[in-house]
Design a protein around this motif. Structure first.
Motif, PDB file in Angstrom:
ATOM      1  N   GLN A  27       5.961 -14.484  -9.607  1.00 50.10           N
ATOM      2  CA  GLN A  27       6.427 -14.417  -8.225  1.00 50.10           C
ATOM      3  C   GLN A  27       7.708 -13.602  -8.113  1.00 50.10           C
ATOM      4  N   ALA A  28       8.569 -13.708  -9.121  1.00 46.06           N
ATOM      5  CA  ALA A  28       9.807 -12.909  -9.102  1.00 46.06           C
ATOM      6  C   ALA A  28       9.487 -11.416  -9.108  1.00 46.06           C
ATOM      7  N   ARG A  29       8.449 -11.029  -9.837  1.00 44.32           N
ATOM      8  CA  ARG A  29       8.060  -9.613  -9.840  1.00 44.32           C
ATOM      9  C   ARG A  29       7.523  -9.198  -8.469  1.00 44.32           C
ATOM     10  N   TYR A  30       6.751 -10.074  -7.835  1.00 45.98           N
ATOM     11  CA  TYR A  30       6.251  -9.759  -6.497  1.00 45.98           C
ATOM     12  C   TYR A  30       7.413  -9.659  -5.501  1.00 45.98           C
ATOM     13  N   ASP A  31       8.365 -10.571  -5.606  1.00 45.33           N
ATOM     14  CA  ASP A  31       9.516 -10.540  -4.707  1.00 45.33           C
ATOM     15  C   ASP A  31      10.337  -9.263  -4.889  1.00 45.33           C
ATOM     16  N   ALA A  32      10.295  -8.709  -6.103  1.00 43.82           N
ATOM     17  CA  ALA A  32      11.034  -7.482  -6.398  1.00 43.82           C
ATOM     18  C   ALA A  32      10.279  -6.223  -5.993  1.00 43.82           C
ATOM     19  N   GLY A  33       9.049  -6.387  -5.477  1.00 42.33           N
ATOM     20  CA  GLY A  33       8.324  -5.239  -4.971  1.00 42.33           C
ATOM     21  C   GLY A  33       6.967  -4.989  -5.600  1.00 42.33           C
ATOM     22  N   ALA A  34       6.650  -5.670  -6.706  1.00 47.96           N
ATOM     23  CA  ALA A  34       5.346  -5.483  -7.348  1.00 47.96           C
ATOM     24  C   ALA A  34       4.246  -6.088  -6.485  1.00 47.96           C
ATOM     25  N   LEU A  35       3.015  -5.685  -6.756  1.00 45.41           N
ATOM     26  CA  LEU A  35       1.852  -6.202  -6.038  1.00 45.41           C
ATOM     27  C   LEU A  35       0.815  -6.703  -7.036  1.00 45.41           C
ATOM     28  N   PRO A  36       0.045  -7.727  -6.683  1.00 42.14           N
ATOM     29  CA  PRO A  36      -0.989  -8.235  -7.593  1.00 42.14           C
ATOM     30  C   PRO A  36      -2.015  -7.151  -7.929  1.00 42.14           C
ATOM     31  N   ARG A  60       5.570 -12.719   0.287  1.00 44.49           N
ATOM     32  CA  ARG A  60       6.595 -13.155   1.237  1.00 44.49           C
ATOM     33  C   ARG A  60       7.725 -12.135   1.399  1.00 44.49           C
ATOM     34  N   GLY A  61       7.974 -11.354   0.366  1.00 43.19           N
ATOM     35  CA  GLY A  61       9.052 -10.384   0.434  1.00 43.19           C
ATOM     36  C   GLY A  61       8.644  -9.021   0.951  1.00 43.19           C
ATOM     37  N   VAL A 115     -15.195  -3.731  -4.267  1.00 40.23           N
ATOM     38  CA  VAL A 115     -13.923  -4.149  -3.684  1.00 40.23           C
ATOM     39  C   VAL A 115     -12.765  -3.622  -4.529  1.00 40.23           C
ATOM     40  N   THR A 116     -11.797  -3.021  -3.867  1.00 40.31           N
ATOM     41  CA  THR A 116     -10.636  -2.473  -4.557  1.00 40.31           C
ATOM     42  C   THR A 116      -9.430  -3.395  -4.408  1.00 40.31           C
ATOM     43  N   ARG A 117      -8.437  -3.135  -5.253  1.00 41.93           N
ATOM     44  CA  ARG A 117      -7.184  -3.875  -5.150  1.00 41.93           C
ATOM     45  C   ARG A 117      -6.591  -3.731  -3.755  1.00 41.93           C
ATOM     46  N   GLU A 118      -6.608  -2.526  -3.227  1.00 39.05           N
ATOM     47  CA  GLU A 118      -5.993  -2.274  -1.923  1.00 39.05           C
ATOM     48  C   GLU A 118      -6.664  -3.089  -0.820  1.00 39.05           C
ATOM     49  N   GLN A 119      -7.990  -3.243  -0.903  1.00 37.15           N
ATOM     50  CA  GLN A 119      -8.687  -4.037   0.108  1.00 37.15           C
ATOM     51  C   GLN A 119      -8.276  -5.505   0.049  1.00 37.15           C
ATOM     52  N   LEU A 120      -8.013  -6.021  -1.130  1.00 35.23           N
ATOM     53  CA  LEU A 120      -7.679  -7.433  -1.290  1.00 35.23           C
ATOM     54  C   LEU A 120      -6.268  -7.774  -0.813  1.00 35.23           C
ATOM     55  N   ILE A 121      -5.393  -6.785  -0.727  1.00 34.43           N
ATOM     56  CA  ILE A 121      -4.016  -7.078  -0.329  1.00 34.43           C
ATOM     57  C   ILE A 121      -3.643  -6.417   0.996  1.00 34.43           C
TER      58      ILE A 121
END
Length: 530
Positions: A56-65, A289-290, A400-406
């Motif tokens: 979650q810290a990586r996502y909050d810093a700007g990364a995406l699943p 959330r970020g 289904v691509t990563r981009e579609q899921l997010i």
């Protein structure tokens, strides 16, 4: 997997609660078994929870699943899950609900194929609620469960009942009343362990279990821990390897990128994946959330036909059927509207449309929250799924691509939608603090997942600057505070569940919403007040 053989002295298990009336559940043998589960699983559970925080810290810093680079071989490999037991071959309609005695009887008698008895999102986990639930499920498993209402109405099991499947709490939730070596046990292991210890042999002999739903998983390693816990349990209880079966709820955004891996980790025991839609929407909000560019519109507009949810559903079907596992559809939260035929028909039309979408997409079954919805959903699945399931519907057309899921969905935020979020979050939290985990609000059966959506959306809308209503007025904390005060006053003076806890719930919701960081779960700080 190496199975530990030590036997823990019972003196090292502490129950910090009044256990009178629960002696038949909290036997020395059962507590010893819980202790062995704890010692085996707790170090890894803590590592996995830390991995969640790091992710979650990586996502909050700007990364995406994203899909994992280290598990390509699993995703591209040719393998299938173990054969599915006869009792679970047809799951066209499943009903869910808390482990309350009358509700269990009504759910088992509802005509649904499966009843998911829920220790998690539709139960408020007071120790009494959890232990009463264990007694109720023991009596349901052996067929003796009965209930007489204060008005004298008698409830008991019919001749043919739904298959019982139990959902323990998620890995993140503690059970503060049970300590082993001074450490608080995982709620998941208390729920799972007590049910398995008291009922596994009988259910196995009846060829009706033991079967489980596993919630809130985020990674294959969390599924592997469940697989190892089940293997240990089979060894301890002298059950055949693979006799325990599990269905996994794909209700977190990280998990949708690891569905093949989760199935592979549990391949000896898994029978399917489920679209836990409400928790999935909450997880989308929490995980991202970020990210200001990935805000969602009000809850009523985030339906399963929007692109990111459609992609999630179709990828789940394709993944499951490729591996020989069931792809279960999501929850219909509507409840009958008495006294207003037009409104009730409109609600049932929404249910029928949702179930038609699911069965035509290839789902093998679906969920409902109320017994009256069982025949509504079953009629749709009977018409469009004449066989017991749709495992032959491989959905090879899905890509289904990563981009579609997010990708966020388009939409807006109305003042009514904002106000509804405040009301639902407050009323549910207040009822939860009174010990109720499943609450009807405006003809929808709300549970922890829908309350989580409401309060997470409020936090995002308020903490990301420039968010506006449809009339272009800004969404700000003054409006939130005003709406919260108004609904608190109304709830306090009402006959609704939670009235006695209105002020406590409002204080908690206010603190969580004003906090600079979105709390991972509403139920963790609320548990301290339960």
């Amino acid at each position: 997997m190496a199975v530990p053989q030590q036997r823990l002295p019972i003196e090292q298990v502490q129950i910090q609660a009044d256990t009178r009336g629960y002696e038949a559940i909290l036997t020395p043998e059962a507590l010893g078994f819980l202790a062995r589960l704890h010692r085996f699983a707790e170090p890894r559970r803590q590592q996995l929870l830390q991995a969640r925080r790091d992710r979650q810290a990586r996502y909050d810093a700007g990364a995406l699943p994203n899909f994992r680079a280290d598990t390509v071989a699993i995703r591209e490999g040719d393998w299938r899950v173990a054969p599915i037991p006869a009792a679970l071959q047809d799951r066209r309609v499943e009903i869910t609900g808390p482990v309350e005695r009358k509700m269990i009887i009504n759910a088992l008698n509802s005509g649904a194929k499966v009843f998911m008895a829920d220790f998690e999102d539709s139960s408020a986990p007071s120790f009494r609620n959890q232990l009463d639930g264990q007694i109720n499920l023991r009596d349901a498993a052996n067929g003796s469960i009965a209930y007489t209402s204060p008005e004298g109405k008698r409830y008991q099991l019919a001749g043919e009942t739904a298959v019982l499947v139990v959902r323990p709490r998620g890995w993140h939730l503690p059970e503060r009343h049970v300590l082993v070596d001074g450490e608080v046990m995982a709620g998941a292991l208390v729920d799972f362990g007590l049910f398995a210890f008291h009922n596994a042999h009988l259910l196995h002999a009846l060829q009706r279990g033991p079967y489980f739903y596993l919630p809130k998983l985020e990674a294959m390693e969390e599924a592997t821990l469940w697989d190892d816990v089940m293997a240990l349990t089979e060894n301890e209880l002298d059950l055949p390897v693979g006799s325990m079966k599990a269905t996994v709820l794909i209700e977190t955004l990280p998990a949708v990128f690891q569905m093949h891996e989760i199935l592979h980790a549990l391949r000896r025991r898994v029978v399917g994946l489920n679209c836990g839609r409400w928790d999935y929407i909450f997880s989308y909000l929490k995980t991202l959330r970020g990210h200001r560019d990935r805000l969602l519109p009000e809850r009523g507009q985030v339906v399963m036909t929007v692109p990111f949810l459609k992609a999630y559903s179709e990828l789940l079907i394709q993944t499951c059927h490729r591996r020989g596992a069931f792809a279960m559809g999501g929850m219909a939260a509507q409840i009958p509207i008495k006294g207003d035929e037009a409104a009730n028909e409109a609600a049932m039309a929404k249910v029928r449309a949702d179930k038609l979408r699911e069965v035509q997409a290839g789902h093998d079954g679906t969920w409902v929250a109320h017994p009256a919805l069982v025949p509504v959903a079953q009629a749709i699945f009977d018409e469009y799924m004449p066989g017991p399931n749709q495992l032959d519907k491989l959905r090879e057309d899905v890509c289904v691509t990563r981009e579609q899921l997010i990708a966020p969905c388009a939409g807006s935020i109305s003042r009514a939608g904002f106000d509804n979020n405040v009301e639902v979050a407050l009323r549910y939290t207040a009822a939860w603090l009174e010990g109720l985990g499943c609450v009807p609000i405006h003809h929808l059966m709300e549970d922890a997942a829908t309350a989580e959506i409401a309060r997470a959306q409020l936090w995002q809308w308020l903490h990301h600057g420039g968010v506006e209503f449809t009339d272009h007025a800004p969404i700000d904390f003054a409006l939130f505070d005003q709406a919260l005060a108004s609904h608190t006053h109304k709830l306090r003076d009402s006959l609704h569940p939670g009235a006695s806890k209105a002020d406590a719930a409002a204080a908690l919701l206010s603190a969580l919403t004003h906090d600079d960081q979105l709390a991972d779960f509403l139920t963790l700080p609320a548990y301290e007040q339960l």
